[in-house]
Design a protein around this motif. Structure first.
Motif, mmCIF file in Angstrom:
data_model
loop_
_atom_site.group_PDB
_atom_site.id
_atom_site.type_symbol
_atom_site.label_atom_id
_atom_site.label_comp_id
_atom_site.label_asym_id
_atom_site.label_seq_id
_atom_site.Cartn_x
_atom_site.Cartn_y
_atom_site.Cartn_z
ATOM 1 N N HIS A 168 1.363 -13.500 -7.312
ATOM 2 C CA HIS A 168 -0.069 -13.337 -7.034
ATOM 3 C C HIS A 168 -0.590 -12.059 -7.687
ATOM 4 C CE1 HIS A 168 -3.833 -13.061 -4.773
ATOM 5 N NE2 HIS A 168 -3.477 -11.841 -4.409
ATOM 6 N N LEU A 169 0.124 -10.967 -7.541
ATOM 7 C CA LEU A 169 -0.328 -9.696 -8.098
ATOM 8 C C LEU A 169 -0.240 -9.674 -9.621
ATOM 9 C CD1 LEU A 169 1.274 -7.320 -5.442
ATOM 10 C CD2 LEU A 169 -1.176 -7.707 -5.808
ATOM 11 N N LEU A 170 0.687 -10.448 -10.181
ATOM 12 C CA LEU A 170 0.819 -10.523 -11.637
ATOM 13 C C LEU A 170 -0.137 -11.538 -12.248
ATOM 14 C CD1 LEU A 170 4.719 -10.377 -11.947
ATOM 15 C CD2 LEU A 170 3.096 -8.618 -12.693
ATOM 16 N N ALA B 18 8.528 -13.335 -3.737
ATOM 17 C CA ALA B 18 8.181 -13.871 -5.057
ATOM 18 C C ALA B 18 6.732 -14.348 -5.102
ATOM 19 C CB ALA B 18 9.144 -15.005 -5.435
ATOM 20 N N PRO B 19 6.224 -15.107 -4.114
ATOM 21 C CA PRO B 19 4.809 -15.475 -4.166
ATOM 22 C C PRO B 19 3.870 -14.272 -4.204
ATOM 23 C CG PRO B 19 5.955 -16.831 -2.558
ATOM 24 C CD PRO B 19 6.920 -15.765 -2.991
ATOM 25 N N MET C 90 0.954 -4.036 -14.165
ATOM 26 C CA MET C 90 1.698 -3.878 -12.916
ATOM 27 C C MET C 90 3.115 -4.397 -13.094
ATOM 28 S SD MET C 90 0.672 -5.229 -9.099
ATOM 29 C CE MET C 90 -0.819 -4.228 -9.096
ATOM 30 N N ARG C 91 4.076 -3.642 -12.565
ATOM 31 C CA ARG C 91 5.475 -4.024 -12.629
ATOM 32 C C ARG C 91 6.106 -3.871 -11.245
ATOM 33 N NH1 ARG C 91 6.694 -4.081 -18.258
ATOM 34 N NH2 ARG C 91 4.954 -3.150 -19.400
ATOM 35 N N PHE C 92 7.271 -4.489 -11.082
ATOM 36 C CA PHE C 92 7.905 -4.497 -9.765
ATOM 37 C C PHE C 92 9.366 -4.088 -9.867
ATOM 38 C CE2 PHE C 92 4.268 -7.216 -9.234
ATOM 39 C CZ PHE C 92 3.844 -6.939 -7.942
ATOM 40 N N LEU C 93 9.795 -3.326 -8.857
ATOM 41 C CA LEU C 93 11.194 -2.980 -8.688
ATOM 42 C C LEU C 93 11.610 -3.397 -7.284
ATOM 43 C CD1 LEU C 93 13.877 -1.619 -9.437
ATOM 44 C CD2 LEU C 93 12.874 0.557 -8.667
ATOM 45 N N LEU D 179 1.674 -12.159 1.001
ATOM 46 C CA LEU D 179 1.544 -11.239 2.133
ATOM 47 C C LEU D 179 0.211 -10.486 2.055
ATOM 48 C CD1 LEU D 179 5.199 -9.853 2.206
ATOM 49 C CD2 LEU D 179 4.200 -11.640 3.655
ATOM 50 N N TYR D 180 -0.867 -11.234 2.268
ATOM 51 C CA TYR D 180 -2.192 -10.629 2.146
ATOM 52 C C TYR D 180 -2.381 -9.466 3.106
ATOM 53 C CZ TYR D 180 -3.629 -14.621 -0.727
ATOM 54 O OH TYR D 180 -3.744 -15.555 -1.721
ATOM 55 N N GLU D 181 -1.721 -9.517 4.261
ATOM 56 C CA GLU D 181 -1.934 -8.472 5.262
ATOM 57 C C GLU D 181 -1.442 -7.111 4.797
ATOM 58 O OE1 GLU D 181 2.054 -10.376 6.355
ATOM 59 O OE2 GLU D 181 0.099 -11.029 5.596
ATOM 60 N N VAL D 182 -0.556 -7.051 3.794
ATOM 61 C CA VAL D 182 -0.108 -5.757 3.291
ATOM 62 C C VAL D 182 -0.837 -5.370 2.004
ATOM 63 C CG1 VAL D 182 2.158 -6.070 4.338
ATOM 64 C CG2 VAL D 182 1.833 -6.643 1.922
ATOM 65 N N LEU D 183 -1.672 -6.275 1.502
ATOM 66 C CA LEU D 183 -2.409 -6.009 0.266
ATOM 67 C C LEU D 183 -3.822 -5.524 0.524
ATOM 68 C CD1 LEU D 183 -1.381 -9.162 -1.824
ATOM 69 C CD2 LEU D 183 -0.302 -6.913 -1.800
#
Length: 489
Positions: free
Chosen positions: A427-429, A422-423, A1-4, A442-446
């Motif tokens: 978490h996802l990484l 950033a948190p 997983m990567r982020f932009l 942001l668990y509510e969007v995950l």
């Protein structure tokens, strides 16, 4: 997983629509909009972006404003954080403690991951995104300023493909060339050749154009549309290639803008009250008035009595909004009429003795946008400003999309903020979040069926004579966000 992470400096979220920003609207349809997303106080770029990369507020990372007084040295010195060379010098002088919290670039490097930055902001802002990039061999490219670029060979490779760095345009002209250059640099060099784990692509507009033309002016709307077109190139890439490679997109802004309607002089007011103001420490200055839209006052003799005298002087002025001083108790500052710095998470050793916002209101500006304020700069009335506690200064763009965010075309009304990004990424990484981070995941969007978090509001008030100020905050679990602050009387 990567982020932009794609940032639009100073973009008010209420300016997003299908006509002006069709590509951001397209991203909204592909992901989730964070309708209660906010920045930190002060709502200035070089406080907010350090909060992005540290996951915490100014109280912990220490970048208390775009400009501040450094009292850790003798004689004290005025610091303008727009200067990338100065920031590097300060980091080396402090043995790597320019910011008093670990940053995303450092955290990723310690886990064997890489952060790349491409930005058209000031040199200092560009450095702030990853101020130690050269120490780790990570990429940091400015769309205009060589002193903010590293490594040299990546800059040379990019210029060989795209042409030389475009010169910085005059402040009165929207910056189109820089946005084009960094977009092409990401799409044609950085992503295909280096595959960073996290990339920050930061458009320095519409902030500059808003400051010089007005938040809803034709020129500002034009540069918003231009940045959206450049983002459209990125979104086309993401839909064709990036999403399949596991790239998650976060589209953000660092603050909003409101309109300056009445020009004042803080220095003149203080002079009339018996103070000797100046813009930098000097033997004949008893209070430094740091230039900017956020009131930052540093006393040569910061006793409780002098702080109280200073607060009493400014709260008599019609331009004075919410005021903060050193903490006295759970709510109050040490000066009557002030609230404690801790309530806006600005209680750092570098903080001014007195912080204040210019008084703002919900008036409609010439462009039909809500929010006006007093201001202290050389600009004419009707131009965009930010830094204070009006809800439209604090409001920030927040859209997330990708495989980690299952909702499509949804809206989350749960309050969130720039410190949460950033948190959430860490978490996802699968990388541990340092204790310095005050933002939340942001668990509510995950989650596909998220549980509603506990949300509660709180209000704080202070008075001095006819002056009254009110600060509004909202809590989501253990995390607190500032909703706004007003003053009257």
């Amino acid at each position: 997983m990567r982020f932009l992470i794609v940032s639009f400096d100073g973009l008010r979220p209420d300016l997003i629509d299908r006509n002006l920003t069709p590509n951001l609207a397209r991203l909204q349809n592909a992901g989730m909009t964070l309708s209660g997303h906010r920045t930190i106080y002060p709502s200035e770029t070089r406080s907010a972006f350090p909060s992005l990369v540290t996951g915490t507020t100014t109280s912990r990372h220490g970048m208390v404003g775009n400009k501040y007084i450094d009292r850790s040295v003798t004689p004290q010195r005025y610091i303008d954080t727009a200067d990338a060379v100065l920031l590097r010098q300060l980091d080396l002088e402090s043995r790597g403690r320019l910011m008093s919290a670990p940053t995303l670039g450092e955290i990723l490097a310690s886990a064997g991951r890489r952060l790349a930055v491409l930005a058209t902001n000031t040199p200092g802002t560009t450095r702030f995104f990853h101020h130690k990039a050269e120490d780790f061999g990570h990429i940091r490219l400015s769309g205009h300023f060589r002193e903010a670029c590293t490594p040299d060979e990546v800059l040379a490779e990019t210029e060989a493909r795209l042409g030389p760095l475009p010169p910085e345009p005059p402040k009165t002209e929207p910056d189109t060339a820089g946005q084009d250059w960094i977009t092409s640099a990401f799409l044609e060099v950085v992503w295909p050749n280096y595959w960073p784990d996290v990339t920050i692509l930061s458009y320095g507009e519409p902030d500059i154009t808003s400051h010089f033309h007005g938040t809803g002016a034709d020129a500002t709307r034009g540069i918003i549309a231009h940045c959206d077109r450049q983002f459209g190139r990125v979104l086309d890439w993401w839909e064709a290639e990036g999403a399949a490679a596991g790239v998650q997109i976060m589209a953000i802004s660092d603050h909003g803008h409101i309109t300056g309607h009445t020009r004042v002089s803080v220095a003149d007011s203080l002079r009339e009250a018996g103070f000797r103001p100046g813009i930098a420490p000097a033997s004949d200055v008893d209070v430094v008035v740091v230039p900017g839209q956020v009131g930052a006052l540093y006393l040569a003799d910061p006793t409780d009595n002098q702080v109280a005298r200073l607060v009493a002087a400014i709260t008599h002025e019609p331009w004075c909004g919410p005021v903060f001083t050193r903490t006295k108790n759970e709510a109050e500052g040490i000066a009557p009429g002030s609230l404690g710095h801790h309530l806006v998470f600005a209680d750092h050793a570098c903080a001014p003795d007195v912080s204040f916002c210019f008084r703002a209101d919900d008036g409609i500006d010439p462009f039909g946008l809500i929010g006006g304020t007093f201001y202290d700069n050389d600009g004419r009335t009707g131009l965009g400003v930010h830094g204070g506690l009006h809800p439209n200064e604090l409001a920030a763009l927040g859209i997330v999309a990708g495989s980690a965010f299952p909702a499509r075309g949804a809206v989350s009304s749960v309050p969130s903020g720039i410190c949460d990004l950033a948190p959430t990424m860490l978490h996802l990484l699968g990388i541990a979040q340092p204790q310095s981070m005050s933002g939340r995941v942001l668990y509510e969007v995950l989650e596909r069926q998220p549980k509603a978090p506990h949300i509660c509001s709180e209000t704080f008030e202070a008075r001095l004579g006819s002056f009254r100020q009110v600060l509004r905050r909202v809590r989501v679990g253990d995390t607190t966000y500032i909703e706004g602050g007003i003053a009257e009387g």
